[in-house]
Design a protein around this motif. Structure first.
Motif, short mmCIF file in Angstrom:
data_model
loop_
_atom_site.label_atom_id
_atom_site.label_comp_id
_atom_site.label_asym_id
_atom_site.label_seq_id
_atom_site.Cartn_x
_atom_site.Cartn_y
_atom_site.Cartn_z
N SER A 195 -2.78 9.34 2.85
CA SER A 195 -3.09 8.39 1.77
C SER A 195 -2.66 6.98 2.16
O SER A 195 -3.29 6.00 1.76
CB SER A 195 -2.38 8.81 0.48
OG SER A 195 -2.85 10.06 0.03
N ILE A 196 -1.57 6.87 2.92
CA ILE A 196 -1.11 5.56 3.39
C ILE A 196 -1.95 5.10 4.58
O ILE A 196 -2.43 3.96 4.63
CB ILE A 196 0.38 5.62 3.78
CG1 ILE A 196 1.23 6.00 2.57
CG2 ILE A 196 0.84 4.30 4.39
CD1 ILE A 196 2.67 6.33 2.91
N ARG A 217 -4.94 5.80 5.53
CA ARG A 217 -6.34 5.46 5.27
C ARG A 217 -6.50 4.02 4.83
O ARG A 217 -7.56 3.42 5.01
CB ARG A 217 -6.93 6.39 4.22
CG ARG A 217 -6.33 6.26 2.85
CD ARG A 217 -6.83 7.29 1.87
NE ARG A 217 -8.15 7.00 1.39
CZ ARG A 217 -8.75 7.67 0.41
NH1 ARG A 217 -8.14 8.73 -0.12
NH2 ARG A 217 -9.94 7.34 0.00
N GLY A 218 -5.44 3.45 4.23
CA GLY A 218 -5.48 2.04 3.85
C GLY A 218 -4.85 1.12 4.88
O GLY A 218 -5.31 -0.01 5.08
N ALA A 219 -3.79 1.59 5.55
CA ALA A 219 -3.01 0.72 6.44
C ALA A 219 -3.64 0.58 7.82
O ALA A 219 -3.57 -0.49 8.42
CB ALA A 219 -1.59 1.25 6.57
N VAL A 220 -4.25 1.64 8.35
CA VAL A 220 -4.81 1.56 9.70
C VAL A 220 -5.97 0.57 9.78
O VAL A 220 -6.00 -0.29 10.67
CB VAL A 220 -5.21 2.96 10.22
CG1 VAL A 220 -5.98 2.84 11.54
CG2 VAL A 220 -3.97 3.82 10.41
N PRO A 221 -6.98 0.63 8.88
CA PRO A 221 -8.05 -0.36 8.97
C PRO A 221 -7.54 -1.80 8.83
O PRO A 221 -8.05 -2.71 9.50
CB PRO A 221 -8.97 0.01 7.80
CG PRO A 221 -8.70 1.45 7.55
CD PRO A 221 -7.25 1.64 7.82
N LEU A 222 -6.53 -2.01 8.00
CA LEU A 222 -5.98 -3.35 7.83
C LEU A 222 -5.32 -3.84 9.11
O LEU A 222 -5.51 -4.98 9.53
CB LEU A 222 -4.98 -3.36 6.67
CG LEU A 222 -4.32 -4.70 6.34
CD1 LEU A 222 -5.36 -5.71 5.88
CD2 LEU A 222 -3.25 -4.51 5.27
N ALA A 223 -4.54 -2.96 9.75
CA ALA A 223 -3.83 -3.35 10.96
C ALA A 223 -4.79 -3.54 12.13
O ALA A 223 -4.59 -4.44 12.97
CB ALA A 223 -2.79 -2.30 11.32
N VAL A 224 -5.82 -2.73 12.22
CA VAL A 224 -6.72 -2.77 13.37
C VAL A 224 -7.76 -3.88 13.25
O VAL A 224 -8.04 -4.61 14.21
CB VAL A 224 -7.42 -1.41 13.56
CG1 VAL A 224 -8.49 -1.49 14.65
CG2 VAL A 224 -6.39 -0.34 13.91
N PHE A 225 -8.33 -4.05 12.05
CA PHE A 225 -9.44 -4.98 11.88
C PHE A 225 -9.07 -6.26 11.13
O PHE A 225 -9.88 -7.18 11.06
CB PHE A 225 -10.59 -4.28 11.15
CG PHE A 225 -11.12 -3.08 11.90
CD1 PHE A 225 -11.95 -3.23 12.99
CD2 PHE A 225 -10.74 -1.80 11.52
CE1 PHE A 225 -12.42 -2.13 13.69
CE2 PHE A 225 -11.20 -0.69 12.21
CZ PHE A 225 -12.05 -0.85 13.30
N GLN A 274 -0.81 7.72 10.97
CA GLN A 274 -1.99 8.59 10.99
C GLN A 274 -1.81 9.75 11.95
O GLN A 274 -2.18 10.89 11.64
CB GLN A 274 -3.23 7.78 11.38
CG GLN A 274 -4.49 8.64 11.47
CD GLN A 274 -5.74 7.83 11.68
OE1 GLN A 274 -5.87 6.71 11.19
NE2 GLN A 274 -6.71 8.39 12.41
N THR A 275 -1.24 9.48 13.12
CA THR A 275 -1.05 10.55 14.11
C THR A 275 -0.13 11.65 13.57
O THR A 275 -0.41 12.84 13.71
CB THR A 275 -0.47 9.97 15.41
OG1 THR A 275 -1.34 8.93 15.89
CG2 THR A 275 -0.34 11.05 16.48
N ILE A 276 0.98 11.23 12.96
CA ILE A 276 1.89 12.22 12.37
C ILE A 276 1.19 12.96 11.23
O ILE A 276 1.32 14.18 11.07
CB ILE A 276 3.17 11.53 11.87
CG1 ILE A 276 3.93 10.94 13.07
CG2 ILE A 276 4.05 12.51 11.11
CD1 ILE A 276 5.07 10.02 12.66
N ILE A 318 0.84 -1.20 0.00
CA ILE A 318 0.00 0.00 0.00
C ILE A 318 0.87 1.25 0.00
O ILE A 318 0.63 2.20 -0.76
CB ILE A 318 -0.94 -0.02 1.22
CG1 ILE A 318 -2.03 -1.09 1.02
CG2 ILE A 318 -1.58 1.35 1.45
CD1 ILE A 318 -2.87 -1.33 2.26
N THR A 319 1.92 1.25 0.84
CA THR A 319 2.82 2.40 0.90
C THR A 319 3.50 2.63 -0.45
O THR A 319 3.57 3.76 -0.95
CB THR A 319 3.88 2.18 1.99
OG1 THR A 319 3.23 2.00 3.25
CG2 THR A 319 4.82 3.38 2.08
N ALA A 320 4.00 1.54 -1.05
CA ALA A 320 4.68 1.66 -2.34
C ALA A 320 3.72 2.17 -3.42
O ALA A 320 4.10 2.98 -4.27
CB ALA A 320 5.26 0.31 -2.75
#
Length: 395
Positions: free
Chosen positions: A311-312, A314-322, A276-278, A134-136
């Motif tokens: 942009s990163i 928004r895709g990475a946080v839901p994946l890591a959390v859920f 996300q925090t940063i 996702i980051t790439a």
């Protein structure tokens, strides 16, 4: 030889450059030519983009569900095909109704072919390991305007705005659609089973973490769309003329890409909630700088970096959390209010500037930018607490 993962991300990266460049960034170059050629009012021409974003937002949940069941290959390929069909229709349009219908097609294609759908496809393929991909992908997508604005400008001068639309449509049919079709797996991987002993999942709309991500993304999407469209009058309220405002605006793209490069260099060693925090902190600092008189270049770089990191996140946080099991559906759910807010932003911004003045609107944007930060801090604390009490992989 390139690994399968690198080939997939690189192929989707090329797709993202040209899908973003020929849809979201298209009117930045060709809108004046459309108005001159057809006599349509500029507000009507740019309103097509708003209509497209509305269509994208309304379709987002369905698109997420389709990726969940069928994988990304047919959905992203269909999305690129719809963008091509929209561009062909736009190039042929001689009536406003046809032009607006073209943007509905484009909007559906954007919903099925831009970041949210691509992130969902990567999550469906790689599961919890999709964060790096996702980051790439966002790094590739960050070059969309850099690559496509010069192409669009050259095409308009050479073959006109209609020819530019036809050229992009041909590029999608001959390049990006085949890349989606051949780069993504024909059969998506089996869905991950629930973790042994994991508690039953709560319905998304009853989970405060989903609301926190949705509120953050929706406000940031609206603020960013207001800023993108109205940057010249808003910076004018701080004493910057047209040339200076345009020059300052060019700092946003490089700041976004630089922030994504730094994130990629971290190789995912930190939880994406820190990203996300940063992101929301830099986003708020950007508008704080404009409000309190810090050099505009510094403020805009902070804003651009924050927006790039979002942009990163928004895709990475839901994946890591859920987790990846219902990730495409969750991404579709979250994308809906974000896309609708982005569609409404330009009109809301224009109304506020007309009624309140540009300087007052800057103050409002600063206050709005504080809300994602205020929402993210409790989410960060909640996730850190869950990590301490839950077994690995069950946050």
């Amino acid at each position: 030889m390139l690994s399968e993962r690198t080939r997939t991300v690189s192929a989707l990266g090329v797709v993202q450059i040209f899908t973003w460049g020929s849809s979201y960034y298209l009117l930045s170059v060709i809108a004046p030519e459309i108005s001159r050629d057809t006599g349509w009012r500029p507000a009507l021409v740019t309103g097509g983009m708003t209509l497209g974003m509305l269509a994208s937002g309304l379709a987002a949940r369905r698109i997420g569900a389709l990726i969940h069941v069928h994988g990304g290959r047919p959905v992203l390929s269909g999305g690129v095909g719809l963008i091509a069909a929209g561009l062909l229709t736009m190039g042929l349009s001689t009536h406003v109704a046809v032009y607006l219908a073209a943007w509905v097609l484009m909007g559906l294609g954007m919903g099925a072919g831009l970041y949210d759908a691509a992130f969902s496809a990567l999550g469906r393929i790689y599961g919890r390991d999709a964060r790096g991909a996702i980051t790439a992908l966002t790094l590739w997508g960050g070059f969309a305007s850099t690559v496509c604005w010069p192409i669009s400008a050259w095409a308009v001068e050479t073959v006109g705005w209609r020819g530019a639309c036809f050229g992009y449509a041909a590029l999608h049919l001959c390049l990006t659609l085949p890349l989606c079709w051949f780069a993504l797996p024909r059969v998506p991987p089996a869905l991950e089973p629930p973790e042994p002993g994991a508690p039953a999942a709560r319905p998304p709309l009853r989970d405060a973490r989903v609301w926190a991500i949705a509120v953050t993304g929706t406000l940031m999407a609206m603020i960013a769309s207001i800023w993108l469209v109205h940057i010249v009058p808003l910076l004018g309220a701080r004493g910057y003329g047209l040339a200076a405002a345009v020059a300052l605006g060019t700092l946003i793209g490089p700041a976004q890409v630089a922030a994504r490069v730094v994130e990629m260099a971290g190789r995912g060693r930190h939880h994406p909630i820190w990203t996300q925090t940063i992101s929301v902190t830099l986003f708020a600092l950007g508008f704080a700088g404009l409000k309190f008189g810090i050099a505009a270049a510094v403020a805009i770089v902070a804003y651009g970096a924050g927006n790039g990191l979002w942009s990163i996140a928004r895709g990475a946080v839901p994946l890591a959390v859920f987790g990846p099991r219902d990730y495409p559906r969750l991404m579709g759910l979250l994308a809906t209010p974000m896309l609708l807010a982005a569609a409404a932003g330009p009109a809301v911004g224009a109304l506020m500037i007309t009624r309140l003045g540009a300087e007052r609107v800057l103050d409002i944007l600063f206050v709005m930018a504080l809300v994602p930060l205020a929402v993210t801090i409790p989410l960060l604390l909640r996730i850190r607490r869950d990590e301490r009490v839950a077994p690995a992989g069950m946050v």
